[in-house]
Structure formats: structure tokens, C-alpha cells
Motif scaffolding. Structure first.
Motif, PDB file in Angstrom:
ATOM      1  N   LEU A 128       0.847  -1.182   0.000  1.00 58.08           N
ATOM      2  CA  LEU A 128       0.000   0.000   0.000  1.00 58.08           C
ATOM      3  C   LEU A 128       0.888   1.239   0.000  1.00 58.08           C
ATOM      4  CD1 LEU A 128      -2.937   1.063   0.203  1.00 58.08           C
ATOM      5  CD2 LEU A 128      -2.722   0.951   2.688  1.00 58.08           C
ATOM      6  N   TYR A 129       0.639   2.161  -0.952  1.00 54.47           N
ATOM      7  CA  TYR A 129       1.489   3.343  -1.117  1.00 54.47           C
ATOM      8  C   TYR A 129       0.613   4.590  -1.228  1.00 54.47           C
ATOM      9  CZ  TYR A 129       4.956  -0.202  -2.394  1.00 54.47           C
ATOM     10  OH  TYR A 129       5.777  -1.297  -2.394  1.00 54.47           O
ATOM     11  N   LEU A 130       1.211   5.701  -0.848  1.00 55.04           N
ATOM     12  CA  LEU A 130       0.609   7.026  -1.006  1.00 55.04           C
ATOM     13  C   LEU A 130       1.655   7.931  -1.634  1.00 55.04           C
ATOM     14  CD1 LEU A 130      -1.549   9.168  -0.636  1.00 55.04           C
ATOM     15  CD2 LEU A 130      -0.850   9.425   1.750  1.00 55.04           C
ATOM     16  N   ALA A 131       1.412   8.372  -2.873  1.00 53.92           N
ATOM     17  CA  ALA A 131       2.396   9.123  -3.654  1.00 53.92           C
ATOM     18  C   ALA A 131       1.938  10.567  -3.810  1.00 53.92           C
ATOM     19  CB  ALA A 131       2.582   8.481  -5.031  1.00 53.92           C
ATOM     20  N   SER A 132       2.739  11.461  -3.260  1.00 51.43           N
ATOM     21  CA  SER A 132       2.516  12.896  -3.402  1.00 51.43           C
ATOM     22  C   SER A 132       3.787  13.602  -2.964  1.00 51.43           C
ATOM     23  CB  SER A 132       1.324  13.366  -2.563  1.00 51.43           C
ATOM     24  OG  SER A 132       1.125  14.755  -2.710  1.00 51.43           O
ATOM     25  N   ARG A 133       4.074  14.741  -3.567  1.00 49.82           N
ATOM     26  CA  ARG A 133       5.347  15.404  -3.304  1.00 49.82           C
ATOM     27  C   ARG A 133       5.452  15.955  -1.885  1.00 49.82           C
ATOM     28  NH1 ARG A 133       8.836  16.491  -7.392  1.00 49.82           N
ATOM     29  NH2 ARG A 133       8.130  16.100  -9.527  1.00 49.82           N
ATOM     30  N   ASN A 134       4.349  16.303  -1.269  1.00 52.83           N
ATOM     31  CA  ASN A 134       4.403  16.933   0.047  1.00 52.83           C
ATOM     32  C   ASN A 134       3.521  16.217   1.051  1.00 52.83           C
ATOM     33  OD1 ASN A 134       5.688  18.913   1.503  1.00 52.83           O
ATOM     34  ND2 ASN A 134       4.134  20.473   1.141  1.00 52.83           N
ATOM     35  N   VAL A 135       3.322  14.914   0.855  1.00 53.29           N
ATOM     36  CA  VAL A 135       2.400  14.176   1.707  1.00 53.29           C
ATOM     37  C   VAL A 135       2.957  13.986   3.107  1.00 53.29           C
ATOM     38  CG1 VAL A 135       3.268  11.894   1.064  1.00 53.29           C
ATOM     39  CG2 VAL A 135       0.875  12.170   1.732  1.00 53.29           C
ATOM     40  N   GLY A 136       4.276  13.992   3.269  1.00 50.09           N
ATOM     41  CA  GLY A 136       4.845  13.855   4.599  1.00 50.09           C
ATOM     42  C   GLY A 136       4.427  14.987   5.514  1.00 50.09           C
ATOM     43  N   ALA A 137       4.463  16.215   5.003  1.00 52.70           N
ATOM     44  CA  ALA A 137       4.031  17.366   5.801  1.00 52.70           C
ATOM     45  C   ALA A 137       2.537  17.316   6.067  1.00 52.70           C
ATOM     46  CB  ALA A 137       4.405  18.655   5.077  1.00 52.70           C
ATOM     47  N   THR A 138       1.751  16.827   5.099  1.00 51.11           N
ATOM     48  CA  THR A 138       0.310  16.722   5.304  1.00 51.11           C
ATOM     49  C   THR A 138      -0.015  15.791   6.463  1.00 51.11           C
ATOM     50  OG1 THR A 138      -0.123  17.154   2.959  1.00 51.11           O
ATOM     51  CG2 THR A 138      -1.855  16.064   4.211  1.00 51.11           C
ATOM     52  N   MET A 139       0.615  14.631   6.495  1.00 50.46           N
ATOM     53  CA  MET A 139       0.352  13.690   7.577  1.00 50.46           C
ATOM     54  C   MET A 139       0.899  14.196   8.908  1.00 50.46           C
ATOM     55  SD  MET A 139      -1.494  11.582   6.194  1.00 50.46           S
ATOM     56  CE  MET A 139      -2.001  11.220   4.524  1.00 50.46           C
ATOM     57  N   ARG A 140       1.961  14.937   8.868  1.00 52.19           N
ATOM     58  CA  ARG A 140       2.496  15.498  10.105  1.00 52.19           C
ATOM     59  C   ARG A 140       1.526  16.516  10.697  1.00 52.19           C
ATOM     60  NH1 ARG A 140       6.980  16.460   8.176  1.00 52.19           N
ATOM     61  NH2 ARG A 140       6.780  18.665   7.621  1.00 52.19           N
ATOM     62  N   TYR A 141       0.913  17.320   9.858  1.00 55.48           N
ATOM     63  CA  TYR A 141      -0.097  18.255  10.345  1.00 55.48           C
ATOM     64  C   TYR A 141      -1.339  17.513  10.837  1.00 55.48           C
ATOM     65  CZ  TYR A 141       2.536  22.136   8.310  1.00 55.48           C
ATOM     66  OH  TYR A 141       3.500  23.059   8.014  1.00 55.48           O
ATOM     67  N   ALA A 142      -1.719  16.443  10.139  1.00 57.59           N
ATOM     68  CA  ALA A 142      -2.918  15.707  10.530  1.00 57.59           C
ATOM     69  C   ALA A 142      -2.765  15.086  11.916  1.00 57.59           C
ATOM     70  CB  ALA A 142      -3.228  14.624   9.501  1.00 57.59           C
ATOM     71  N   ARG A 143      -1.555  14.661  12.265  1.00 59.32           N
ATOM     72  CA  ARG A 143      -1.352  14.057  13.586  1.00 59.32           C
ATOM     73  C   ARG A 143      -1.550  15.062  14.711  1.00 59.32           C
ATOM     74  NH1 ARG A 143       3.599  12.290  10.928  1.00 59.32           N
ATOM     75  NH2 ARG A 143       3.192  10.310   9.867  1.00 59.32           N
ATOM     76  N   SER A 144      -1.414  16.333  14.425  1.00 64.41           N
ATOM     77  CA  SER A 144      -1.557  17.366  15.446  1.00 64.41           C
ATOM     78  C   SER A 144      -2.932  18.011  15.445  1.00 64.41           C
ATOM     79  CB  SER A 144      -0.494  18.454  15.243  1.00 64.41           C
ATOM     80  OG  SER A 144      -0.663  19.097  13.987  1.00 64.41           O
ATOM     81  N   MET A 145      -3.875  17.483  14.674  1.00 66.53           N
ATOM     82  CA  MET A 145      -5.211  18.085  14.568  1.00 66.53           C
ATOM     83  C   MET A 145      -6.310  17.085  14.889  1.00 66.53           C
ATOM     84  SD  MET A 145      -4.713  20.274  11.061  1.00 66.53           S
ATOM     85  CE  MET A 145      -3.377  21.458  10.899  1.00 66.53           C
ATOM     86  N   LEU A 146      -6.064  16.214  15.840  1.00 64.70           N
ATOM     87  CA  LEU A 146      -7.067  15.208  16.171  1.00 64.70           C
ATOM     88  C   LEU A 146      -8.326  15.831  16.755  1.00 64.70           C
ATOM     89  CD1 LEU A 146      -4.849  12.397  17.725  1.00 64.70           C
ATOM     90  CD2 LEU A 146      -5.590  12.677  15.361  1.00 64.70           C
ATOM     91  N   GLU A 147      -8.205  16.988  17.413  1.00 67.88           N
ATOM     92  CA  GLU A 147      -9.394  17.607  18.001  1.00 67.88           C
ATOM     93  C   GLU A 147     -10.364  18.113  16.946  1.00 67.88           C
ATOM     94  OE1 GLU A 147      -6.323  20.896  17.565  1.00 67.88           O
ATOM     95  OE2 GLU A 147      -6.364  18.784  18.167  1.00 67.88           O
ATOM     96  N   TRP A 148      -9.931  18.260  15.701  1.00 64.02           N
ATOM     97  CA  TRP A 148     -10.803  18.691  14.611  1.00 64.02           C
ATOM     98  C   TRP A 148     -11.483  17.506  13.933  1.00 64.02           C
ATOM     99  CZ3 TRP A 148     -11.408  23.929  13.550  1.00 64.02           C
ATOM    100  CH2 TRP A 148     -10.506  24.783  14.171  1.00 64.02           C
ATOM    101  N   MET A 149     -11.167  16.284  14.342  1.00 65.11           N
ATOM    102  CA  MET A 149     -11.701  15.094  13.681  1.00 65.11           C
ATOM    103  C   MET A 149     -12.893  14.540  14.454  1.00 65.11           C
ATOM    104  SD  MET A 149      -8.111  13.245  12.639  1.00 65.11           S
ATOM    105  CE  MET A 149      -6.811  14.166  11.803  1.00 65.11           C
ATOM    106  N   ASP A 150     -13.415  13.434  13.982  1.00 67.62           N
ATOM    107  CA  ASP A 150     -14.571  12.811  14.602  1.00 67.62           C
ATOM    108  C   ASP A 150     -14.200  12.262  15.974  1.00 67.62           C
ATOM    109  OD1 ASP A 150     -17.427  11.912  14.160  1.00 67.62           O
ATOM    110  OD2 ASP A 150     -16.472   9.992  14.627  1.00 67.62           O
ATOM    111  N   GLU A 151     -15.211  12.109  16.827  1.00 69.76           N
ATOM    112  CA  GLU A 151     -14.960  11.627  18.179  1.00 69.76           C
ATOM    113  C   GLU A 151     -14.383  10.220  18.195  1.00 69.76           C
ATOM    114  OE1 GLU A 151     -18.610  11.937  20.236  1.00 69.76           O
ATOM    115  OE2 GLU A 151     -18.556  14.131  20.420  1.00 69.76           O
ATOM    116  N   SER A 152     -14.714   9.401  17.208  1.00 69.25           N
ATOM    117  CA  SER A 152     -14.185   8.035  17.176  1.00 69.25           C
ATOM    118  C   SER A 152     -12.671   8.042  17.004  1.00 69.25           C
ATOM    119  CB  SER A 152     -14.848   7.243  16.046  1.00 69.25           C
ATOM    120  OG  SER A 152     -14.597   7.863  14.785  1.00 69.25           O
ATOM    121  N   VAL A 153     -12.134   8.973  16.230  1.00 71.99           N
ATOM    122  CA  VAL A 153     -10.690   9.068  16.052  1.00 71.99           C
ATOM    123  C   VAL A 153     -10.024   9.487  17.361  1.00 71.99           C
ATOM    124  CG1 VAL A 153      -8.847  10.174  14.736  1.00 71.99           C
ATOM    125  CG2 VAL A 153     -11.000   9.607  13.618  1.00 71.99           C
TER     126      VAL A 153
END
Length: 999
Positions: free
Chosen positions: A317-342
Motif C-alpha cells: 500500500l502506497y501514497l504518492a505525493s510530493r508533500n504528503v509527509g508534511a500533510t500527515m504530520r499536520y494531521a497528527r496534530s489536529m485530532l481535536e478537529w476530527m470525529d470523536e471516534s478518532v
């Protein structure tokens, strides 16, 4: 007043969204700066025309359709960065990574200079051969510039009202309030509520009510966990609802989210079982989070099940994008903006890890294995991927596709026009064992081919045509899966490449830059002078108004502001200012003018103009520069920089002269480093660059992959293939034979027909404006809303007027609130008799009085000013020329005053004044109040509340409250209710309402 103008996205298949709201007082609000995959600069002409008059800018989603043109506007539109911009924190962070990915992957994002602009500014271009159109690119913003642009955005949180700041060239906002609410669809997506005077506007474009794996539903019914049957009070009954119509003709998939996820996994299983590759085009920073989370957890579940022989166990399983590392790094710090199950998943994982570490720390034996496990026992977030590998390098993708193996690749972008999805599609299209899964409809309208349609639109059209047949596969639940054959049809790709300018092309570009620089310098110089002059005029007027009654005349202040506004409008249009517009300022603004006739003039027009240069300061004094007060030994270095040469070594602005040795930035040793316009050496990497995935590509997420990933991680970072400096673009057409299968599963995360028909009637808007959808969807939703809302009324002329608007791009509609407001002055005697009551934080009062006409200003303090005006009027009548209008002969402005009713009329009005109940009492709130006071209260049937088994409270559909029963003089009632349950219930009801009367 409220007018709405859609700039992009209305009644169009293009997903780009730009909307302009103009409120009372000249306040202009721009919502979204979207673009489509064509990156055509001509589509931004209307936006550029409105930039000098914008007050604030609001952003809704971190998708190309809502934010792609943001960096282009900041770099190429003057004064765009001076406008206050507001968005949520996820939109800011994810939008930054999105635009950095766009400008590093799509050469067309730099935008081609229009041929008309080149012909107007360059004689070399007009005299050259026009058979081959020259495609010169503008300079794209660098990653550092994009980061600086997004740093200007003010972050907001959900459900927190905020009063924004106006732009320097905006009129006062007059208590404008903006509030962000969750829109679903993307992380940080926003529904904007705009309150301005009597206008309550809700802007909801691209929202999703259904909960998903990562994202909570929209906030209409209370958001995640709300589960209410009514729209929240803040978004209910707005004067205007601006809603998107995309998906109005689409029916929801039976089975909901679980059925959609299972279909995607079944599609993948059928393809990887044949040893094929599955390509899923997705975006860079929005919907990719939902897909990545779903696939990662599906792989975890399949691999942890030792009893199944799922083909996913042998699939990478792969995810290909030039700046996806920064995207996932930001996503890890924004859990309060996600659904309660997350959030619950993260908390559970954190507690499990802490319990394991606690047991290991208290164990008596400490083996090497325990130490290794403890070292790896870190609390992982839902986006710490174990099986999903991130690819940010073209060479790694080429190595990956050089061997045939079952794999699933998520790649950006959804349009297939740019990004890694375009390159991967060319490599996997010829193999019939492979499959591409489309996740959005891409503005599909009909099976007919359209001009300049994207590759994804072409594939979706092939999917609906099904010319070469269809394969029916079976899922795990027995559901049929439709996979369409392509039958060897040809798909036309465009290979885009940046080429440095040389010879005549470079001369044309230099002439274009010179003309553009000259116009910008003229505009900057003139606008800067006008802003300073108008600001000083306003400040001087306000500062002297308290001491001089003549200078505080509101008519003269309004004239000064109108003159400044006219001057700014003439500067924007670049036309010559007339003497009538400039007034006495003609002595400063026009050369060769040394005399001005002041006869018949008032106020500032009677004296020589003077511009006071104001010093910048705040409440604590003048602003100072700390580096001006450094000692000699401290001047060499301050905050790590040489303060003596900082002005020389800083990056020069656009159009400024600079020395050859100062053309680049310098480091602390005085050596030149690579600036934004410095061409990089092919084999040389910058010392300050850090790979997004860490020192080695294999260290992503802290997991070491199998042999295939080890070989992929050996390649070094590839050099940038973008040409530095002036360049043009070359386009080569290439046809690829397509034999793979096509599947479609809707992962757009947008509202559908059922959701729209259910939510909009619950909102009960007074006026509805439909945008962001093609013509068919817009007309369908408009007809449906007209029947359910019943918003058509009969106007004064006897014609039916519909309050459901479907404007086209550039069409302005008037959606003002249908109420009238009058200015009424209350007398002091009447104000002293008012009795205010509080209802949910609002003050309510009713009054009756006698109306009488009076002037707006009749206080004793202004008698002297009135006498001076009369004396000035008589003097001007004697010396006034014939061409001066008699403005002073107008009668003074009158306003009605409301005074106490005379004694002889009180008896006649007493029978008219009836008690009035103000407020809306909910039975659920009444139940909580009574239970807190010791009473038993429970619902019996629909809309009936039973208290103490004796009193029934009902609420009718019109809001009328009925109380039946009683408990007075009953011996079984305890002494806790001395007055009886009936009177207690009525007392609590009256406490929740305001009972006011006109007497």
C-alpha cells in the motif's frame, strides 16, 4: 443592503468557487479563491478587478476548488496581502501543503502570460511570427513565499464569533461578525455565518451531513454527537442561505458509509488477486485523509487475522505525493478537529501504551527484548501508518513500477492532469490486469465529449458509456461489482516542460516586465499618497471635532470622505483626476497649479492643504527599532544577523535595483546561498534542506518495510526539474493505449439529494441562493426548494416573486432583508419609564409614545453652531457666484421623536395595549428546570410533558404552550410545593418568557 455575485462556480461544471458579498456601507467580503485544473489566468480577471475594494477574505476548504489561486493572488495582485484573511487552523496548514505540491508538480500553475498582454507591452512580440503562440510563464511563488502568504491568515475556531479587522482601503465594518461552523467534507471545512446589522447570512458550499471515518458531520443539527431534530439556533432562519447544488440529482448509496467502504475493499481484492495494480487518484491534503485512514485500518485488520487468506496480506500500500509527509504530520496534530471516534482511538491507544510501560518499569527482570519493546512503546496516533508507505520522489515511483506485483497506490491529483497520478496512469494503463478507481464525479453532466475536458472526466465518460462491455465481479457479501472495460481506446496525455527563455523570447519577457513594473510603481505611488492623505484627513477631523463646532459638521466630514473615495476610485481606474474631484488638493497633486479660488468654499477648502506625517505608535508611545539602540559591541550581531548590513543583504523587492554581488542571499560567512531565483546544480543539494521523510526514506513512521521498500529507499533525492528564472512551457501530445478497467465509487464526501431536501427546509431561510453546481443540478434543486419552502410572494405589482435565486457567473442579485428601519429619537422622559426584561441574554422592552417631528440635533450645546451656519449662509449669498448650487438652502434633516403620551390620550390607548409574551420555551429545557427543583417530569406522548403526575404541558405546532391540571389543596402533595404544582409550573414558564405590556 446585501448583494451577491458568484465569480466562479455558479451553473458550471467547473469545481472552482469564488463568491463576492457586498453589504451595507460598501463592505465587500470575498469567500474562497478557487481555481480549476486549467489554471487559466483569464478566469481571475473579475477577482482582480474587485481586489482594491475588498474588506475581508474568508476561506472554507483546503482543496484546489476553494484555495488554489491564493498564492497567485498574493504574488501578482497588488494590495491583496493587505486584506485580512480568516480561516480555520486545518485549512491554513493543509492549504499550505496543497499549494506547495501544486507549484512543484504542475508547471501550468505558474500561469501563462496572456497573448494580449504580450502584444500590448512588447513590440518584438507584435512583429514576430504569431503562428506558434508563445507560452511564457510568470514566476511561480517559492515554498518560502507560500509559507509566508499562509502566515498572514488569521486562524479561527468553530462556534466562536469574531469581529474582523477591515483592510486599509475598506470602509468601517460596522460591527460585522463572522462565525465558523463545521462543514464536514474536509478537515477544518467551514460553514460561515455572517452577521451585519439586520442581515444574517449563512454561506454553506460543499458540506456533508453524514459522519465519516475521520470527519464529523456538518454542524446543522449540532455536529458530532448532537443528533438533534432541529437546526441549531445560530444557523436557523437566516435572511439568506448560500448553498451549493452539487449532488442534487445524486441518490445516496444504500447502506451508507459501511457499504461504500466495503465496495472499495472488494474492488481492490478482485484486482490484486489477479496480480494487478490499483490506482486511486486523490487530492493532496483533504479527502486523502479519509482514504488513507480507511485503507490503513483495513490492512491492519486483514493482516492481524491469522485465519483468513485475504489477498491484501501480500499487497503493498502506497501514497504518492510530493508533500504528503508534511500533510500527515499536520494531521497528527489536529485530532481535536476530527470525529470523536478518532479521538477515542487515540486515547485508547495511549492508555494501552502507558499501561504496558508501567508494567515493564515495575518488572523485576529486564531482558534485552523488554528494553527493545520499551524503546518502541510510543503512543501512536491514527495517522502513524504501519502499512501505508509514503512516496515523495519520482525515482522511487519509477523503481516501484519497474516490477510487476500486486499493489495499491493513492496518488495526487484527482484530475490526472498533474502530479504523480498522471505519471502512474501512463505506466499502468496498458495492462488489462490493472484498474483505476475514480472517487469523484468531476463535474460529469452528459456522455457527450466536451472541449478541454480533463483526463479524469474522459475516463468517467467512458465509464458511463460502457462501450466495450462491463465485468461483473462478486464481493464478499455477494454484491455485484461493476468494472468497465476500456477496450484499447487511446487516452491523450500532455507532457509539460519548462524551458528557459533565450533570444527574442527573453527580450519580449523583459519588455513585459518593464511595462508591468512601471504600471505597478505608478499605482503604488499614487495609492500610497492617497491612503496617507485620507487617513490624515480623517484623523485630523476626529481630533479637532471636540474643540471646534464648525469643523465637526457631519456634512463636511462626509464630503472629505467622499473626496477620498473618489480619488481612490480614479486611481484604480488610472484616469486623470479633475479639479472638481481634487478640490484644494489640486495645489499638491497637479504640477504647474499655484492658485485656487476659495470663494464660496467651506472648511478645508478655504486653506492651503497640509499633510501631517504621523509617527507610528500605540498606547505605550512611539514604535522604536531595538537595533538603533545597540552598543558598538552588540552591533556586529543581533539575533544571529549582522544588523549593519541587513538592509543590503535582504531580498530585494519587485522592481527595485540591486547590485550584481547582492543578487542572492548571503549566509553568516558572507557567501551567497541559493535564493528563490537561484538555479540549483543538478548534483548538488542545499545544506539546509531536510527530506520530508527523514534522513532516509525507509524511516517513515518508524517502520522498516520489506525488501521492495528497502530497494526504493536507496535512491537519493532527485534534483528539481523546474527551470529557474524566466521560462516558457512546451506542450507535447502523447497517446497511450488504455486496457485497464475503470470503477467508480463516490468518496467525494458531499451532500446528496436526500440530505439537501431534508436540511434546507429545516433551516427555513428567507432567501436561498444556489451556487457551485452545473445547470441541471441547480435547476433541479431550485424547483424542489420552491415547493418545500413556499418562498414565492406577491409583490406590489401583483406578480409572484420567487426568493430562490440561481445566478450565473458575474451576475449580481439583490438579496437584502425585506424589512424597513427608521431612525427614531426617544425623549429623556420616555427612557426613564422603560422597564427592561432579560430573555436569554437579550434585553426586551415594549413602549408606547407620541411621535413628533424634530431635528436630529436640537441640544443647547449646538445653538451657537446653528447661529454660525446662519451667519455663514448670509455671507455666502452675497458673494456666491451663479455657478455654485444653493446647497445651504436645503431644510435641515428631520427625525421623529417619541415622547410620553399626553394625559388626554392615555385612556384611548390603554385598551389597545395587550400583554405580550416574548421568547421560545422548549419542553426539554422546562423538564430540566423542574427536575432540578425536585419535581418529577417525564414526556408522555409527542409534545406532552407530565409534571408530578398532575400537570400536563403541551406545545402546539405554532409555539403556543398549554397547561392543564393542578395540584392545589391536594393532601398527597408534599409541602415542597406550597403553592401547588400547577402554579409552580406556570411560574417556571413565565420565568423563561418575558411578559411585557404596552402600558
Amino acid at each position: 443592503m446585501f448583494t451577491f455575485t458568484p465569480l466562479l462556480g455558479a451553473r458550471s461544471s467547473s469545481p472552482a468557487s469564488q463568491s463576492l458579498l457586498e453589504l451595507d456601507g460598501g463592505v465587500k467580503v470575498l469567500i474562497d479563491v478557487g481555481w480549476d485544473e486549467s489554471f487559466d489566468v483569464e478566469k481571475l480577471k473579475d477577482l482582480e478587478r474587485h481586489v482594491p475594494s475588498l474588506s475581508i477574505i474568508l476561506l472554507t476548504h483546503a482543496t484546489p476548488a476553494h484555495i488554489a489561486a491564493f498564492a497567485h493572488c498574493c504574488k501578482h495582485f497588488p494590495s491583496f496581502t493587505q486584506i485580512p484573511i480568516y480561516a480555520t487552523s486545518p485549512v491554513i496548514s493543509l492549504g499550505r501543503t496543497l499549494l506547495q505540491d501544486i507549484y512543484s508538480s504542475a508547471p501550468l500553475a505558474s500561469t501563462i502570460i496572456p497573448q494580449s498582454s504580450l502584444s500590448e507591452t512588447s513590440f518584438s512580440y507584435s512583429s514576430s511570427n504569431k503562428d506558434d503562440a508563445l507560452k511564457i510563464l510568470l514566476q511561480p511563488p517559492t515554498s518560502e513565499e507560500i509559507a509566508s502568504y499562509f502566515a498572514l491568515i488569521h486562524p479561527l475556531k468553530y462556534s466562536q464569533p469574531h469581529q474582523p479587522l477591515p483592510s486599509p482601503f475598506s470602509p468601517p465594518l460596522n460591527d460585522l461578525t463572522i462565525t465558523a461552523y463545521n462543514a464536514g467534507h474536509t478537515l477544518g471545512g467551514t460553514i460561515w455565518h455572517i452577521q451585519h446589522g439586520m442581515e444574517s447570512i449563512v454561506y454553506a458550499v460543499d458540506w456533508n451531513q453524514a459522519r465519516e471515518n475521520v470527519l464529523a458531520g456538518a454542524a446543522w443539527l449540532g455536529g458530532s454527537g448532537g443528533g438533534g431534530a432541529e437546526v441549531i439556533e445560530e444557523l436557523r432562519k437566516p435572511t439568506a442561505l448560500i448553498c451549493s447544488a452539487r449532488g442534487a440529482e445524486k441518490n445516496a448509496l444504500a447502506g451508507g458509509r459501511k457499504k461504500r467502504d466495503d465496495m472499495l475493499l472488494d474492488m481492490i481484492r478482485t484486482t490484486v488477486a489477479r496480480g494487478g495494480t490499483v490506482l486511486i487518484p486523490t487530492d493532496t491534503s483533504a479527502r486523502v485523509l479519509e482514504l488513507a485512514y480507511l485503507l490503513e485500518h483495513a490492512w491492519r485488520k486483514e493482516i492481524s487475522d491469522n485465519t483468513s487468506d485475504s489477498p491484501l496480506k501480500k499487497t503493498r500500500l502506497y501514497l504518492a505525493s510530493r508533500n504528503v509527509g508534511a500533510t500527515m504530520r499536520y494531521a497528527r496534530s489536529m485530532l481535536e478537529w476530527m470525529d470523536e471516534s478518532v479521538v477515542r482511538e487515540f486515547e485508547t491507544e495511549s492508555s494501552n501504551v502507558s499501561n504496558k510501560q508501567h508494567k515493564r518499569n515495575h518488572s523485576k527482570q529486564s531482558t534485552n527484548q523488554d528494553r527493545d519493546n520499551q524503546a518502541s512503546g510510543k503512543s501512536s496516533t491514527p495517522f502513524d501508518f504501519k502499512y501505508l508507505k509514503l512516496l515523495e520522489n519520482r525515482k522511487r515511483i519509477e523503481k516501484l513500477l519497474s516490477t510487476k506485483a500486486p499493489r495499491v497506490i493513492l496518488a495526487s491529483n484527482t484530475s490526472l492532469e498533474w502530479g504523480f497520478s498522471n505519471e502512474i496512469m501512463q505506466r499502468v494503463a496498458a495492462d488489462p490486469a490493472n484498474m483505476i478507481i475514480l472517487t469523484e464525479d468531476y463535474g460529469f453532466e452528459s456522455k457527450e465529449r466536451k472541449a478541454n475536458e480533463s483526463l479524469s472526466s474522459t475516463l468517467l465518460r467512458w465509464y458511463h458509456e460502457r462501450r466495450d462491455g462491463m465485468a461483473m465481479e462478486t464481493g464478499l457479501d455477494g454484491q455485484n461489482l461493476e468494472q468497465v472495460y476500456t477496450g484499447g481506446r487511446e487516452l491523450h496525455f500532455r507532457e509539460l516542460q519548462r524551458v528557459p527563455l533565450e533570444g527574442r523570447d527573453l527580450l519580449i519577457y523583459q519588455q513585459y516586465l518593464a511595462s508591468r513594473r512601471q504600471s505597478q510603481n505608478f499605482s503604488r505611488l499614487s495609492n500610497g499618497t492617497n491612503l496617507e492623505t485620507s487617513a490624515d484627513a480623517v484623523e485630523e477631523t476626529s481630533s479637532t471635532s471636540s474643540s471646534s463646532s464648525e469643523e465637526s459638521d457631519p456634512e463636511r466630514q462626509g464630503k472629505a470622505l467622499n473626496t477620498s473615495a473618489k480619488t481612490a476610485r480614479f486611481n484604480r481606474n488610472k484616469t486623470e483626476l479633475t479639479k472638481e474631484v481634487l478640490g484644494v488638493n489640486v495645489l499638491l497633486r497637479q504640477p504647474g497649479v499655484y492658485d485656487y479660488d476659495v470663494r464660496g468654499k467651506k472648511g478645508r477648502e478655504q486653506m492651503f492643504p497640509f499633510v501631517n506625517k504621523r509617527r507610528r505608535g500605540d498606547d505605550f508611545g512611539d514604535l522604536i527599532r531595538p537595533e538603533d539602540y545597540l552598543r558598538a559591541e552588540e552591533r556586529d550581531e543581533f539575533d544571529g544577523q549582522d544588523m549593519r548590513d541587513i538592509d543590503i543583504r535582504k531580498q530585494e523587492g519587485f522592481g527595485q535595483k540591486r547590485k550584481w554581488q547582492d543578487s542572492g542571499l548571503q549566509n553568516e560567512n558572507g557567501r551567497h546561498v541559493d535564493g528563490p531565483n537561484k538555479r540549483r546544480q543538478p548534483g548538488k543539494a542545499s545544506s539546509n534542506e531536510v527530506p520530508a521523510n527523514g534522513p532516509t526514506a525507509n524511516s517513515v513512521n518508524g517502520h522498516s518495510g520489506p525488501e521492495e521498500e528497502d530497494s526504493l529507499g536507496e535512491s537519493e533525492d532527485e534534483p528539481e526539474d523546474t527551470a529557474a528564472g524566466p521560462s516558457k512551457i512546451t506542450i507535447k501530445a502523447r497517446s497511450v493505449e488504455v486496457n485497464l478497467r475503470i470503477a467508480y465509487i463516490d468518496f467525494a464526501g458531499l451532500h446528496d439529494q436526500r440530505i439537501l431536501s431534508m436540511i434546507i427546509p429545516l433551516i427555513q431561510p428567507k432567501k436561498l441562493i444556489l451556487v457551485s453546481g452545473n445547470a441541471s443540478e441547480t435547476e433541479y434543486l431550485a424547483d424542489d426548494c420552491k415547493q418545500k419552502l413556499k418562498t414565492s410572494i406577491v409583490d406590489a405589482g401583483g406578480k409572484n416573486t420567487d426568493y430562490v435565486f440561481t445566478p450565473s457567473n458575474g451576475q449580481t442579485i439583490d438579496a437584502s432583508v425585506d424589512t424597513n428601519a427608521w431612525t427614531v429619537k426617544l425623549s429623556d422622559a420616555l427612557v426613564r419609564r422603560l422597564h427592561w426584561q432579560n430573555v436569554r441574554g437579550l434585553g426586551v422592552v415594549t413602549l408606547m409614545g407620541h411621535l413628533a417631528p424634530t431635528t436630529l440635533n436640537e441640544s443647547a450645546e449646538e445653538v451657537s453652531r446653528t447661529k454660525k451656519l446662519k451667519m455663514l449662509k448670509s455671507e455666502l449669498e452675497e458673494s456666491r457666484p451663479n455657478d455654485i448650487p444653493k446647497a445651504l438652502e436645503q431644510a435641515p434633516a428631520l427625525a421623529p421623536i417619541l415622547d410620553v403620551i399626553p394625559t388626554n390620550r392615555i385612556s384611548a390607548t390603554r385598551s389597545v395595549a395587550q400583554p405580550l409574551h416574548v421568547g421560545d420555551l422548549r419542553l426539554a429545557d422546562l423538564r430540566k428546570i423542574l427536575q432540578s427543583t425536585g419535581h418529577t417530569a417525564e414526556f408522555r406522548g409527542e409534545g406532552t410533558l407530565l409534571i408530578d403526575g398532575l400537570v400536563a404541558v403541551r406545545k402546539s405546532g405554532t409555539g403556543k404552550i398549554e397547561v392543564e391540571g393542578g395540584g392545589l389543596n391536594l393532601p398527597e402533595i408534599r409541602t415542597r410545593t406550597l403553592e401547588g404544582s400547577f402554579y409552580v409550573v406556570k411560574q417556571k414558564i413565565y420565568e423563561g418568557l418575558a411578559v411585557i405590556a404596552g402600558g
